[in-house]
Write a protein that holds these residues in place. Structure first.
Motif, PDB file in Angstrom:
ATOM      1  N   ALA A   1       0.838  -1.202   0.000  1.00 13.58           N
ATOM      2  CA  ALA A   1       0.000   0.000   0.000  1.00 13.58           C
ATOM      3  C   ALA A   1       0.869   1.246   0.000  1.00 13.58           C
ATOM      4  O   ALA A   1       1.913   1.289   0.659  1.00 13.58           O
ATOM      5  N   MET A   2       0.414   2.242  -0.742  1.00 11.71           N
ATOM      6  CA  MET A   2       1.093   3.540  -0.742  1.00 11.71           C
ATOM      7  C   MET A   2       0.465   4.416   0.331  1.00 11.71           C
ATOM      8  O   MET A   2      -0.548   5.077   0.083  1.00 11.71           O
ATOM      9  N   GLY A   3       1.030   4.400   1.516  1.00 13.16           N
ATOM     10  CA  GLY A   3       0.541   5.281   2.556  1.00 13.16           C
ATOM     11  C   GLY A   3       0.949   6.712   2.261  1.00 13.16           C
ATOM     12  O   GLY A   3       1.771   6.982   1.375  1.00 13.16           O
ATOM     13  N   SER A   4       0.381   7.637   3.011  1.00 10.77           N
ATOM     14  CA  SER A   4       0.706   9.047   2.806  1.00 10.77           C
ATOM     15  C   SER A   4       2.200   9.278   2.980  1.00 10.77           C
ATOM     16  O   SER A   4       2.779   9.001   4.029  1.00 10.77           O
ATOM     17  N   GLY A   5       2.837   9.733   1.911  1.00  8.69           N
ATOM     18  CA  GLY A   5       4.256  10.033   1.965  1.00  8.69           C
ATOM     19  C   GLY A   5       5.157   8.820   1.989  1.00  8.69           C
ATOM     20  O   GLY A   5       6.355   8.942   2.245  1.00  8.69           O
ATOM     21  N   ALA A   6       4.580   7.625   1.731  1.00  9.05           N
ATOM     22  CA  ALA A   6       5.374   6.401   1.852  1.00  9.05           C
ATOM     23  C   ALA A   6       5.477   5.646   0.537  1.00  9.05           C
ATOM     24  O   ALA A   6       5.587   4.426   0.529  1.00  9.05           O
ATOM     25  N   VAL A   7       5.441   6.356  -0.583  1.00 11.21           N
ATOM     26  CA  VAL A   7       5.547   5.696  -1.879  1.00 11.21           C
ATOM     27  C   VAL A   7       6.864   4.948  -1.997  1.00 11.21           C
ATOM     28  O   VAL A   7       6.915   3.800  -2.451  1.00 11.21           O
ATOM     29  N   ALA A   8       7.959   5.571  -1.569  1.00 12.05           N
ATOM     30  CA  ALA A   8       9.277   4.932  -1.680  1.00 12.05           C
ATOM     31  C   ALA A   8       9.323   3.621  -0.908  1.00 12.05           C
ATOM     32  O   ALA A   8       9.907   2.631  -1.371  1.00 12.05           O
ATOM     33  N   ASN A   9       8.698   3.576   0.266  1.00  8.29           N
ATOM     34  CA  ASN A   9       8.692   2.346   1.064  1.00  8.29           C
ATOM     35  C   ASN A   9       7.949   1.223   0.353  1.00  8.29           C
ATOM     36  O   ASN A   9       8.386   0.067   0.350  1.00  8.29           O
ATOM     37  N   SER A  10       6.799   1.556  -0.244  1.00 12.66           N
ATOM     38  CA  SER A  10       6.024   0.530  -0.939  1.00 12.66           C
ATOM     39  C   SER A  10       6.768   0.042  -2.174  1.00 12.66           C
ATOM     40  O   SER A  10       6.748  -1.154  -2.499  1.00 12.66           O
ATOM     41  N   VAL A  11       7.446   0.938  -2.858  1.00 11.41           N
ATOM     42  CA  VAL A  11       8.240   0.545  -4.026  1.00 11.41           C
ATOM     43  C   VAL A  11       9.376  -0.376  -3.605  1.00 11.41           C
ATOM     44  O   VAL A  11       9.647  -1.402  -4.252  1.00 11.41           O
ATOM     45  N   ASP A  12      10.054  -0.053  -2.519  1.00 13.57           N
ATOM     46  CA  ASP A  12      11.134  -0.916  -2.023  1.00 13.57           C
ATOM     47  C   ASP A  12      10.613  -2.316  -1.707  1.00 13.57           C
ATOM     48  O   ASP A  12      11.276  -3.324  -1.991  1.00 13.57           O
ATOM     49  N   THR A  13       9.425  -2.369  -1.133  1.00 12.82           N
ATOM     50  CA  THR A  13       8.837  -3.664  -0.767  1.00 12.82           C
ATOM     51  C   THR A  13       8.589  -4.528  -1.988  1.00 12.82           C
ATOM     52  O   THR A  13       8.930  -5.718  -2.016  1.00 12.82           O
ATOM     53  N   VAL A  14       8.012  -3.944  -3.047  1.00 11.46           N
ATOM     54  CA  VAL A  14       7.690  -4.768  -4.223  1.00 11.46           C
ATOM     55  C   VAL A  14       8.950  -5.113  -5.015  1.00 11.46           C
ATOM     56  O   VAL A  14       9.066  -6.223  -5.543  1.00 11.46           O
ATOM     57  N   LEU A  15       9.919  -4.210  -5.068  1.00 14.25           N
ATOM     58  CA  LEU A  15      11.140  -4.509  -5.816  1.00 14.25           C
ATOM     59  C   LEU A  15      11.961  -5.606  -5.141  1.00 14.25           C
ATOM     60  O   LEU A  15      12.659  -6.379  -5.813  1.00 14.25           O
ATOM     61  N   ALA A  16      11.848  -5.700  -3.817  1.00 15.79           N
ATOM     62  CA  ALA A  16      12.577  -6.751  -3.095  1.00 15.79           C
ATOM     63  C   ALA A  16      12.107  -8.140  -3.495  1.00 15.79           C
ATOM     64  O   ALA A  16      12.852  -9.117  -3.370  1.00 15.79           O
ATOM     65  N   ALA A  17      10.855  -8.235  -3.996  1.00 12.02           N
ATOM     66  CA  ALA A  17      10.314  -9.529  -4.424  1.00 12.02           C
ATOM     67  C   ALA A  17      10.744  -9.897  -5.834  1.00 12.02           C
ATOM     68  O   ALA A  17      10.385 -10.962  -6.330  1.00 12.02           O
ATOM     69  N   LYS A  18      11.496  -9.032  -6.487  1.00 13.08           N
ATOM     70  CA  LYS A  18      12.016  -9.245  -7.842  1.00 13.08           C
ATOM     71  C   LYS A  18      10.906  -9.637  -8.837  1.00 13.08           C
ATOM     72  O   LYS A  18      10.954 -10.690  -9.480  1.00 13.08           O
ATOM     73  N   PRO A  19       9.912  -8.781  -8.988  1.00 12.50           N
ATOM     74  CA  PRO A  19       8.824  -9.085  -9.924  1.00 12.50           C
ATOM     75  C   PRO A  19       9.276  -8.919 -11.374  1.00 12.50           C
ATOM     76  O   PRO A  19      10.271  -8.244 -11.666  1.00 12.50           O
ATOM     77  N   GLN A  20       8.510  -9.538 -12.268  1.00  8.33           N
ATOM     78  CA  GLN A  20       8.737  -9.336 -13.706  1.00  8.33           C
ATOM     79  C   GLN A  20       7.879  -8.199 -14.237  1.00  8.33           C
ATOM     80  O   GLN A  20       8.241  -7.544 -15.225  1.00  8.33           O
ATOM     81  N   SER A  21       6.719  -7.971 -13.609  1.00  8.86           N
ATOM     82  CA  SER A  21       5.808  -6.880 -13.972  1.00  8.86           C
ATOM     83  C   SER A  21       5.312  -6.213 -12.700  1.00  8.86           C
ATOM     84  O   SER A  21       5.205  -6.875 -11.660  1.00  8.86           O
TER      85      SER A  21
END
Length: 376
Positions: free
Chosen positions: A204-224
């Protein structure tokens, strides 16, 4: 409270019309008018999509009225601004229903539709062409809702098929917490796995926490990566995703705002794919788009976009149903007429409501190119 009948007319005009309905209208019909009700965000959350939809619908209804209306009756679209608030949508809908409308038209927002629906579910009033894609509105629980656009399940399926062609079926999802994004997330979680895609992580993109949510999904090494948010939130997420080195496909649903996202991102949006449920607004090959562009120019409506096209098409489909009702309209007759729109083509746009309360299955993907422009 703001009452708006047109983006170009004084708001007081609609307010006076609203006050006068009970003395004139029987179920939205007078000797000279067919009254439709709309609660939609003209300012506030969702207005970037909802206001152009409203403008597109008004362009077409005004065109019909200039040609004499329907059997001598003018179509009166009375629009109350709900500013993106479901609670205000409920209040506005009660006003519209109490004063008498033939039908409700063109609401925006899944939460708004859900809030308004109890006020009409035991009546013959239909809610036609909501600009909302929650899958539940296509089910039996919402029997009075007739949608022109398909639901998020169809949008998710189109994304899954595209990702499969790229060999990139392992998804991560970044999502906003507004009600429309949560409706899209619900469909995503049900649809993607059923089509063979893997949903590895969501954040989830909490208020002011876009970078944290991006870090979380990139850590899972997605293809899309699927970004579920409005154009502003999605643009922030896309910038951070690209800045952190992800070069795979990024997708967005129709509520992300195709042209709005492209304007926000410019060249930074290169490679982002966004769902569209009507023909591209710059596509002169589609007759309905050519006609809308000409009508918008005549009405000095400003730069058209895909949401204006959607409103224009929705108004055109409803107008066709009104024509089929005949000289003595009623709520029950209108519903029957909508249900009778069977494999019909309007300006090249196919509509089919027979045995279905969703008129179109059109789902197309738009690509933002290296110049920040929309390509099919």
């Amino acid at each position: 409270m703001h009452f708006t009948r047109s983006l170009a007319r004084p708001m007081m005009v609609a307010a006076l019309a609203l006050l006068g309905w009970s003395a004139q209208a029987q179920d939205g019909i007078t000797k000279t008018s067919i009254v439709l009700g709309q609660s939609v965000a003209l300012i506030g959350p969702g207005s970037a999509l909802a206001a152009p939809f409203h403008a597109g619908a008004k362009i077409y209804f005004d065109k019909v009225n200039a040609a004499g209306g329907i059997n001598g009756r003018k179509i009166e679209l009375v629009t109350l601004d709900d500013r993106g608030s479901p609670a205000l949508t409920e209040t506005n809908t009660k006003k519209l229903v109490d004063q008498g409308v033939l039908a409700l038209f063109g609401y925006y927002g899944s939460a708004q539709v859900a809030k308004a629906y109890p006020l009409i579910k035991d009546s013959e009033i239909v809610l036609f062409a909501p600009m909302s894609a929650a899958d539940e509105f296509r089910g039996a629980k919402y029997a009075n809702v007739f949608s022109v656009r398909p639901g998020y399940a169809e949008e998710a399926a189109a994304i899954a098929r595209h990702a499969e062609t790229l060999g990139a079926r392992r998804f991560a999802v970044v999502y906003a917490s507004d009600s429309e994004s949560l409706a899209a997330l619900d469909s995503t979680e049900r649809t993607l796995p059923s089509l063979g895609a893997t949903l590895s992580v969501k954040a989830a993109m909490g208020s002011g926490a876009v970078a944290n949510s991006v870090d979380t999904v990139l850590a899972a090494k997605p293809q899309s990566i699927l970004v579920i948010a409005d154009a502003n939130g999605a643009a922030s997420a896309v910038r951070d995703i690209r800045a952190k080195g992800f070069r795979g496909p990024i997708y967005g649903y129709s509520n992300t705002g195709e042209s709005l996202l492209a304007e926000e991102l410019g060249p930074e949006g290169a490679g982002v794919v966004v769902v569209r449920v009507v023909p591209k607004s710059e596509n002169p090959k589609a007759a309905v788009v050519r006609e809308m562009l000409a009508d918008a120019q005549s009405a000095n409506a400003g730069k058209p976009n895909v949401y204006m096209v959607e409103g224009y098409i929705a108004a055109r489909v409803l107008t066709e149903a009104l024509r089929r009702v005949g000289r003595e309209p009623s709520r029950a007759k209108l519903r029957k007429a909508i249900e009778g729109l069977d494999n019909m083509t309007l300006g090249g746009f196919r509509v089919h409501f027979a045995d279905d309360r969703t008129g179109s299955k059109l789902v197309e993907l738009s690509l933002i190119d290296s110049q920040g422009k929309i390509r099919e």
